[in-house]
Design a protein around this motif. Structure first.
Motif, PDB file in Angstrom:
ATOM      1  N   VAL A 108       0.856  -1.196   0.000  1.00 24.30           N
ATOM      2  CA  VAL A 108       0.000   0.000   0.000  1.00 24.30           C
ATOM      3  C   VAL A 108       0.883   1.235   0.000  1.00 24.30           C
ATOM      4  N   HIS A 109       0.564   2.174  -0.873  1.00 22.11           N
ATOM      5  CA  HIS A 109       1.277   3.456  -0.961  1.00 22.11           C
ATOM      6  C   HIS A 109       0.453   4.495  -0.205  1.00 22.11           C
ATOM      7  N   LEU A 110       1.028   5.051   0.868  1.00 22.73           N
ATOM      8  CA  LEU A 110       0.306   5.997   1.721  1.00 22.73           C
ATOM      9  C   LEU A 110       0.713   7.450   1.472  1.00 22.73           C
ATOM     10  N   SER A 111       1.948   7.681   1.101  1.00 20.96           N
ATOM     11  CA  SER A 111       2.436   9.016   0.763  1.00 20.96           C
ATOM     12  C   SER A 111       3.720   8.841  -0.041  1.00 20.96           C
ATOM     13  N   GLU A 112       4.330   9.958  -0.402  1.00 24.67           N
ATOM     14  CA  GLU A 112       5.591   9.887  -1.137  1.00 24.67           C
ATOM     15  C   GLU A 112       6.671   9.169  -0.332  1.00 24.67           C
ATOM     16  N   GLU A 113       6.565   9.235   0.997  1.00 24.54           N
ATOM     17  CA  GLU A 113       7.612   8.683   1.856  1.00 24.54           C
ATOM     18  C   GLU A 113       7.199   7.409   2.590  1.00 24.54           C
ATOM     19  N   LEU A 114       5.912   7.169   2.718  1.00 24.14           N
ATOM     20  CA  LEU A 114       5.453   6.078   3.587  1.00 24.14           C
ATOM     21  C   LEU A 114       4.747   4.995   2.773  1.00 24.14           C
ATOM     22  N   PHE A 115       5.229   3.768   2.950  1.00 23.57           N
ATOM     23  CA  PHE A 115       4.651   2.603   2.296  1.00 23.57           C
ATOM     24  C   PHE A 115       4.336   1.558   3.373  1.00 23.57           C
ATOM     25  N   ALA A 116       3.510   0.597   3.009  1.00 22.86           N
ATOM     26  CA  ALA A 116       3.155  -0.462   3.953  1.00 22.86           C
ATOM     27  C   ALA A 116       2.994  -1.772   3.207  1.00 22.86           C
TER      28      ALA A 116
END
Length: 361
Positions: A108-116
């Protein structure tokens, strides 16, 4: 005891959609558990029932912006709802997820910097999610403070769903009995000699789930992280020895204090002979105390609480607290509480998280 005995009818019109303003203008039902007598007051008048030397103990946990929105690599929308941190860093969480195909290995891509990435699927259907970085620093920018699903019309400041004394972040639902306090009310109570301390219990969503088992005793209680400091434990024990009352603000505080009076000292909470006097011990860790009629309270003398959902473990806890005043009749607490709820409906009280309060003495 049958779970169905803790059911009651509540039309949706009784569920508060807006909080009282100011906070301490909510209504207060005062229930005297020994005889079932009821008084109708306003919350700001609660000091009329407290004495110098009494100790208010409240849960200071703060609700985190637990609802995150993201996308899969294919572009599909995903909602990730943080339930519980599972590591020291804050990168691994147990979550509820909404979206298709979110099984082990899903990203899952949550922001330019944060993935899960989903790293496991639990037997309960939740997901263990590992984030690319500790998630806490991103929550203010990316997350939303969740409201309970039965609150559908509130569009105001989400800070109203926090207590005025909330500090450590970690809950996904507010300890709502504390929502009625204002700084001014706390100062007035202090001036009349009422003491105030806090514990921390990070509230999980399971707190509000109805009990599904047919028998109350067969329900498996959820686990939540809690902390009671040595200074607070000392103040509680000193208050009790001096003859003051321990007044718990909310059921999460009750569970924390009763755990501290039993399991935190290596005692069986359900052994009626264990810990015959009120003494609590400091602890940090998981709490999994299921309180239902028949439980003997060790640490709590009075309770401030809201009106709870049918068939919930919270309703059973409050029934058990009332029943302690009727040791020969384990069902008395349930009968008295449900009769009080019926009067609350007749009198137009508002129910659940944004609703009115009870003081049980």
């Amino acid at each position: 005891m049958e779970t169905a005995l803790f059911d009651y009818e509540l039309p949706e019109s009784y569920i508060a959609q807006q909080p009282a303003e100011p906070r301490d203008s909510s209504r207060l039902m005062v229930l005297h558990r020994a005889d079932g007598r009821i008084e109708h007051r306003i919350f700001r008048e609660i000091g009329d029932y407290l004495r110098a030397g009494d100790l208010l103990v409240a849960n200071d946990s703060r609700v985190i912006p637990a609802r995150l929105h993201g996308r899969k690599p294919t572009g599909g929308e995903v909602e990730v709802f943080l339930l519980r941190q599972r590591d020291e860093e804050g990168k691994v969480w147990e979550c509820l997820v909404r979206g298709r195909g979110l099984n082990e290995g899903a990203k899952v891509h949550l922001s330019e910097e944060l993935f899960a990435e989903v790293v496991a699927v639990t037997s309960a259907g939740t997901r263990i999610v590992e984030f690319s970085a500790p998630v806490h620093p991103y929550l203010d920018a990316l997350g939303e403070v969740p409201l309970p699903p039965y609150i559908t019309q509130y569009t105001g400041d989400r800070e109203r769903y926090q207590t005025v004394y909330s500090r450590p972040e970690g809950s996904v639902a507010a300890p709502t009995a504390g929502l009625h306090f204002t700084p001014e009310l706390l100062l007035r109570l202090r001036d009349q000699g009422v003491l105030f301390e806090t514990v921390t219990l990070h509230v999980g969503l399971d707190t509000f789930k109805p009990v599904q088992s047919e028998r109350v005793e067969d329900h498996h209680i959820h686990t939540e992280w809690a902390e009671l400091s040595s200074a607070t434990a000392r103040r509680i024990n000193e208050t009790t020895l001096a003859g003051g009352r321990i007044v718990a603000v909310g059921t999460t505080t009750v569970r924390t204090l009763e755990w501290a009076a039993t399991a935190a000292q290596g005692l069986d909470p359900y052994d009626a002979q264990a810990c015959p006097w009120q003494r609590v011990a400091a602890f940090v860790g998981d709490v999994s105390l299921y309180i239902y009629p028949g439980y003997r309270f060790r640490a709590v003398d009075a309770l401030i609480t809201n009106f709870h959902l049918p068939r919930s473990s919270l309703l059973m806890l409050v029934s058990a607290f009332i029943a302690q005043a009727h040791p020969e009749d384990v069902d008395a607490g349930r009968r008295i509480l449900l009769a009080a709820y019926e009067e609350a409906k007749r009198e137009g009280y508002r129910f659940f998280s944004f609703g009115d309060a009870m003081l049980i003495l």
